[in-house]
Design a protein around this motif. Structure first.
Motif, PDB file in Angstrom:
ATOM      1  N   VAL A   1       0.837  -1.201   0.000  1.00 38.11           N
ATOM      2  CA  VAL A   1       0.000   0.000   0.000  1.00 38.11           C
ATOM      3  C   VAL A   1       0.871   1.250   0.000  1.00 38.11           C
ATOM      4  O   VAL A   1       0.610   2.206  -0.751  1.00 38.11           O
ATOM      5  N   ILE A   2       1.917   1.276   0.801  1.00 33.24           N
ATOM      6  CA  ILE A   2       2.817   2.433   0.829  1.00 33.24           C
ATOM      7  C   ILE A   2       3.482   2.611  -0.534  1.00 33.24           C
ATOM      8  O   ILE A   2       3.596   3.726  -1.037  1.00 33.24           O
ATOM      9  N   GLY A   3       3.901   1.513  -1.160  1.00 33.30           N
ATOM     10  CA  GLY A   3       4.496   1.589  -2.488  1.00 33.30           C
ATOM     11  C   GLY A   3       3.530   2.143  -3.517  1.00 33.30           C
ATOM     12  O   GLY A   3       3.900   2.974  -4.355  1.00 33.30           O
ATOM     13  N   LEU A   4       2.279   1.709  -3.491  1.00 32.54           N
ATOM     14  CA  LEU A   4       1.270   2.225  -4.420  1.00 32.54           C
ATOM     15  C   LEU A   4       1.012   3.706  -4.204  1.00 32.54           C
ATOM     16  O   LEU A   4       0.861   4.469  -5.165  1.00 32.54           O
ATOM     17  N   VAL A   5       0.969   4.141  -2.966  1.00 31.20           N
ATOM     18  CA  VAL A   5       0.757   5.554  -2.668  1.00 31.20           C
ATOM     19  C   VAL A   5       1.929   6.392  -3.181  1.00 31.20           C
ATOM     20  O   VAL A   5       1.741   7.447  -3.788  1.00 31.20           O
TER      21      VAL A   5
ATOM     22  N   PHE B   1       4.010   5.635  -5.665  1.00 35.06           N
ATOM     23  CA  PHE B   1       3.933   5.670  -7.130  1.00 35.06           C
ATOM     24  C   PHE B   1       2.838   6.634  -7.602  1.00 35.06           C
ATOM     25  O   PHE B   1       3.014   7.358  -8.570  1.00 35.06           O
ATOM     26  N   ALA B   2       1.697   6.627  -6.937  1.00 34.62           N
ATOM     27  CA  ALA B   2       0.610   7.520  -7.326  1.00 34.62           C
ATOM     28  C   ALA B   2       1.003   8.979  -7.123  1.00 34.62           C
ATOM     29  O   ALA B   2       0.720   9.836  -7.961  1.00 34.62           O
ATOM     30  N   ILE B   3       1.676   9.271  -6.036  1.00 33.93           N
ATOM     31  CA  ILE B   3       2.104  10.647  -5.760  1.00 33.93           C
ATOM     32  C   ILE B   3       3.128  11.103  -6.787  1.00 33.93           C
ATOM     33  O   ILE B   3       3.099  12.233  -7.251  1.00 33.93           O
TER      34      ILE B   3
ATOM     35  N   HIS C   1       3.398   8.013 -11.494  1.00 39.57           N
ATOM     36  CA  HIS C   1       3.752   6.883 -12.342  1.00 39.57           C
ATOM     37  C   HIS C   1       2.557   6.008 -12.693  1.00 39.57           C
ATOM     38  O   HIS C   1       2.690   5.052 -13.433  1.00 39.57           O
ATOM     39  N   PHE C   2       1.399   6.319 -12.165  1.00 38.15           N
ATOM     40  CA  PHE C   2       0.218   5.511 -12.443  1.00 38.15           C
ATOM     41  C   PHE C   2      -0.746   6.257 -13.340  1.00 38.15           C
ATOM     42  O   PHE C   2      -1.227   7.325 -13.008  1.00 38.15           O
ATOM     43  N   GLY C   3      -1.024   5.741 -14.500  1.00 37.14           N
ATOM     44  CA  GLY C   3      -2.090   6.220 -15.347  1.00 37.14           C
ATOM     45  C   GLY C   3      -1.925   7.611 -15.925  1.00 37.14           C
ATOM     46  O   GLY C   3      -2.856   8.138 -16.475  1.00 37.14           O
ATOM     47  N   THR C   4      -0.789   8.204 -15.792  1.00 36.54           N
ATOM     48  CA  THR C   4      -0.601   9.525 -16.367  1.00 36.54           C
ATOM     49  C   THR C   4       0.647   9.521 -17.225  1.00 36.54           C
ATOM     50  O   THR C   4       1.532   8.710 -17.057  1.00 36.54           O
ATOM     51  N   HIS C   5       0.672  10.445 -18.132  1.00 32.82           N
ATOM     52  CA  HIS C   5       1.840  10.607 -18.983  1.00 32.82           C
ATOM     53  C   HIS C   5       2.571  11.857 -18.527  1.00 32.82           C
ATOM     54  O   HIS C   5       1.983  12.917 -18.423  1.00 32.82           O
ATOM     55  N   LEU C   6       3.832  11.712 -18.241  1.00 38.90           N
ATOM     56  CA  LEU C   6       4.604  12.858 -17.795  1.00 38.90           C
ATOM     57  C   LEU C   6       4.883  13.780 -18.963  1.00 38.90           C
ATOM     58  O   LEU C   6       5.068  13.345 -20.095  1.00 38.90           O
TER      59      LEU C   6
END
Length: 98
Positions: free
Chosen positions: A12-16, A18-20, A23-28
């Protein structure tokens, strides 16, 4: 059981994280180039010229002097085009409709 909860907490900490970091679902966005600032070219300003303007970044945004220079130039171009449109309309050069 406690090992499962610790593993779940790590996931859960890793997912949070990555989301912050985005890296999830967005294009930089493409990174800003290190090329020096180039203002608008002399003469007529085109849409392509405006799209290619890139400002140097500073701690709190963009360099105000560069932005002000481009905005002043765009204001002058718009004023010149408005004057030309007004002059053409005053000359009665509008096409005649049947």
């Amino acid at each position: 059981m406690i090992v499962f909860l610790i593993a779940l907490l790590v996931v859960v900490i890793g997912l949070v994280v990555f989301a912050i970091l985005g890296h999830f679902g967005t294009h930089l966005e493409d990174p800003t180039g290190t090329s020096p600032f180039e203002s608008l070219p002399r003469g007529v300003v085109t849409v392509e010229d405006i799209e290619q303007v890139r400002f140097d970044q500073t701690l709190r945004g963009y360099r105000m002097g560069q932005v002000d220079e481009v905005l002043d130039r765009l204001c002058a171009e718009l004023a010149a085009r408005d004057d030309e449109i007004a002059m053409l309309r005053a000359d009665g050069t509008r096409p005649v409709r049947d």
